[in-house]
Write an enzyme that holds these catalytic residues in place. Sequence first.
Site, PDB file in Angstrom:
ATOM      1  N   GLU A   1       0.814  -1.222   0.000  1.00 22.97           N
ATOM      2  CA  GLU A   1       0.000   0.000   0.000  1.00 22.97           C
ATOM      3  C   GLU A   1       0.844   1.266   0.000  1.00 22.97           C
ATOM      4  O   GLU A   1       0.413   2.303  -0.498  1.00 22.97           O
ATOM      5  CB  GLU A   1      -0.965   0.011   1.189  1.00 22.97           C
ATOM      6  CG  GLU A   1      -2.110  -0.994   1.066  1.00 22.97           C
ATOM      7  CD  GLU A   1      -1.782  -2.380   1.596  1.00 22.97           C
ATOM      8  OE1 GLU A   1      -0.589  -2.644   1.875  1.00 22.97           O
ATOM      9  OE2 GLU A   1      -2.707  -3.205   1.727  1.00 22.97           O
ATOM     10  N   PHE A  35     -11.587  -7.337  13.606  1.00 26.36           N
ATOM     11  CA  PHE A  35     -10.521  -7.811  12.732  1.00 26.36           C
ATOM     12  C   PHE A  35     -10.171  -6.741  11.699  1.00 26.36           C
ATOM     13  O   PHE A  35     -11.042  -6.184  11.044  1.00 26.36           O
ATOM     14  CB  PHE A  35     -10.955  -9.103  12.029  1.00 26.36           C
ATOM     15  CG  PHE A  35      -9.918  -9.600  11.053  1.00 26.36           C
ATOM     16  CD1 PHE A  35      -8.659  -9.990  11.505  1.00 26.36           C
ATOM     17  CD2 PHE A  35     -10.185  -9.656   9.706  1.00 26.36           C
ATOM     18  CE1 PHE A  35      -7.691 -10.428  10.615  1.00 26.36           C
ATOM     19  CE2 PHE A  35      -9.222 -10.097   8.805  1.00 26.36           C
ATOM     20  CZ  PHE A  35      -7.971 -10.485   9.264  1.00 26.36           C
ATOM     21  N   GLN A  36      -8.923  -6.470  11.556  1.00 22.91           N
ATOM     22  CA  GLN A  36      -8.389  -5.452  10.631  1.00 22.91           C
ATOM     23  C   GLN A  36      -9.008  -4.079  10.880  1.00 22.91           C
ATOM     24  O   GLN A  36      -9.212  -3.307   9.951  1.00 22.91           O
ATOM     25  CB  GLN A  36      -8.550  -5.888   9.164  1.00 22.91           C
ATOM     26  CG  GLN A  36      -7.655  -7.078   8.821  1.00 22.91           C
ATOM     27  CD  GLN A  36      -7.469  -7.293   7.334  1.00 22.91           C
ATOM     28  OE1 GLN A  36      -8.370  -7.034   6.550  1.00 22.91           O
ATOM     29  NE2 GLN A  36      -6.304  -7.796   6.937  1.00 22.91           N
ATOM     30  N   LYS A  43     -17.710  -0.705   5.858  1.00 24.15           N
ATOM     31  CA  LYS A  43     -18.211  -1.666   4.880  1.00 24.15           C
ATOM     32  C   LYS A  43     -19.734  -1.616   4.758  1.00 24.15           C
ATOM     33  O   LYS A  43     -20.280  -1.811   3.669  1.00 24.15           O
ATOM     34  CB  LYS A  43     -17.757  -3.078   5.280  1.00 24.15           C
ATOM     35  CG  LYS A  43     -17.863  -4.055   4.123  1.00 24.15           C
ATOM     36  CD  LYS A  43     -17.166  -5.373   4.421  1.00 24.15           C
ATOM     37  CE  LYS A  43     -17.295  -6.290   3.215  1.00 24.15           C
ATOM     38  NZ  LYS A  43     -16.702  -7.620   3.462  1.00 24.15           N
ATOM     39  N   MET A  68      24.488   8.435   2.112  1.00 23.85           N
ATOM     40  CA  MET A  68      24.356   9.690   2.847  1.00 23.85           C
ATOM     41  C   MET A  68      24.569   9.450   4.345  1.00 23.85           C
ATOM     42  O   MET A  68      25.150  10.278   5.039  1.00 23.85           O
ATOM     43  CB  MET A  68      22.985  10.319   2.568  1.00 23.85           C
ATOM     44  CG  MET A  68      22.882  11.769   2.991  1.00 23.85           C
ATOM     45  SD  MET A  68      24.102  12.822   2.178  1.00 23.85           S
ATOM     46  CE  MET A  68      23.168  13.443   0.792  1.00 23.85           C
TER      47      MET A  68
END
Lengths: 586, 189
Positions: A52, A114-115, A164, A482
């Site tokens: 993502e 969940f999630q 949802k 760097m």
Amino acid sequence: MSETMTGAEMVVRALQDQGVEHIFGYPGGAVLPIYDALFHQDKVKHVLVRHEQGAVHAAEGYARSSGKVGVVLVTSGPGATNAVTGLTDALMDSIPIVCLTGQVPTHLIGSDAFQEADTVGITRHCTKHNYLVKRIEDLPRIMHEAFYVAANGRPGPVVIDLPKDIQFASGTYARPASNQHKTYRPQVQGDMEKIKAAIALMASAKRPVFYTGGGVVNAGPQAAALLRELVRLTGFPVTSTLMGLGAYPASDPQFLGMLGMHGTYEANLAMHGCDVMINIGARFDDRITGRLDAFSPHSRKIHVDIDPSSINKNVKVDIGIVGDCAHVLEDMVRLWRSTAPQVDKVALKGWWDNIAGWRGRKCLAYRKSSDVIKPQYAIERLYELTKDREVYVTTEVGQHQMWAAQFFKFEEPNRWMTSGGLGTMGYGLPAAIGAQLAHPNALVVDIAGEASILMNMQEMSTALQYRLPVKVFILNNEYMGMVRQWQELLHGGRYSESYSHSLPDFVKLAEAYGGVGIRCDKPDVLDDAIREMIDTPRPVIFDCVVDKAENCFPMIPSGKAHNEMILGDAAEDIGSVIDAKGKMLV
Amino acid sequence: MQHVQPPFAGPPMKSHYSDAPAAEPIARHTLAVIVDNEPGVLARIAGLFSGRGYNIESLTVSETEHEKHLSRITIVTTGTAHVIEQIKAQLSRLVPVHRVDDLTVNGDAIERELVLVKVVGKGEARVEAMRLAQAFGARTVDATLSSFIFELTGTSDETERFISLMTACGLTEVARTGIAAIGRGAESM
């Protein structure tokens, strides 16, 4: 005309109505209804990323190279938290993004389902604005408003969190007459009295400099055209931040190169010695100013910025003009033309003579080598061999990024995409994928380091899946260069954990993904290898094995002023242009 | 790793960032902020203060225009002149913020706070508590044989003084609303 449809269908319809052609996403349980709605149409094309974070960077690359709003679709919980780095990156660099996140059903919010993650809570600080849609009636308005908020004023990322049950709920969709937020109206037109005062101050300048930034790029191509007009009208020198490169053509004699920590000697000394500074769309970032109390001590400062909070944030200015760069530049050009001010030609000539002296220092010079590829040389060759093409360049973060900014010459805006504010390693490959999608026939190169590229390596699969022939040009010095450079300068050369151990074979890695791998470690065959890369119509990983010890110069050490730069040992020593204190440091 | 150059020989550098600025005088400002009363707006404002390291001395919020769903937030903050300017600019650019007024700059505003004070005691202390409450013009909103609850509205100085006196008379509990403020005169926000 209004229609009855589900929330998921509304989301997709709103994207279509906004003219969105591509979205970047990754499915999951909490966004399945939206994926189902996507399945039933073909106007909005979905690009399946592999992480993502890559989705948001790809949307950023798409947005920055095209001027459109980038759109992201991810699921709840880990989908949203993985997007956070990308959102923060877009916030810091003012990139317009609309990120749709799935959420657990409203009745489960707060139950540690969940999630589930508190997405609006987590993203409140890394978005320009965010929404949790709790009623289907609000969804059409929020979808369109989000695009307005993302793109207007100082651009930035906007999150819409979609439970949802809202995606399943049925409601009435009608495209609102206007996208506008009911009250959010950023000021785009500058205050005319202040613009007049700015023009008067510019007309009286003896040692002026334009200091331009990403705001010019964000204000659209006409802003860059107006900047060119104003700079040529006035005859003043111009420098640019990392974010603003390309707004003014790098090959133009009035351009001093990039300024700041790894900017050119002439740009930084012009900033230090100027009497009038004209900041257009830059924000006095700490990588630009160096030590604040010694920053451009003798200048009166004009600052044009669309964000009122940028004015006087880090540096106190004399004339602060809130407005869109394109609008303000238009007014400035018109006023300069109509007033036709008598500039002090003698003083300006003397100022350009000073600048010529500083340029004589050749601050970007480096020791050439015939047996090892110098990273600067690699960028110079890449530029020379691609400059006649339509080329878009992205980068990761580190030494290679600074060398790219120093040695690749950008003539047009929107061609250069780099993570400036947040400094996100792993930005370049997904951003290149977004840019390639927006410009299918252009050459898109991610100038990378071997450490950064591994942070979002998985997006090679995305490039292959969508036949996006991006080129990953790795300056491989086997170090987080760097970090190693700072450890050399600050920590006695104790290279704690900055060596890139156990690197993959990048050629085999490219082949494992189904792409093409090229390795080059000799300067005399570099041109041929680069040509081979350019001519390959598939994704390429180019493993350019470079000098491991090279440092990135010039450099303003931390806590130092612009006139206390360190130059590389190949620069010309013409000591008289800097004072004794500065000389000690050079 | 011998291929790396010897350490830099110049003067030592301390860090990647510039030093903190020298201390400047701190002032107290009262800001009135008109916002859309939408979910999360208070978190957005409070988060801005914590995220950017600003102080909140007092914060009150309530919906003031129900039809328009507008809330008024009164924030008392402290900072240098530069920080106060930044706070106002940062607040102004939040999407749901309509307006930010610096009541301290606009002239001395009316600032009031309401406190509820519970005093428990018997005998002389109880009589003294009652006498002081009358002197301050506090209302007695609850009384039992061993306790009082007083309500006092006033400036922060007055309420502070009242609370510190009540501490000597058996104060056991205090509730304060924080400051509500409004500019003087006919001009409105």
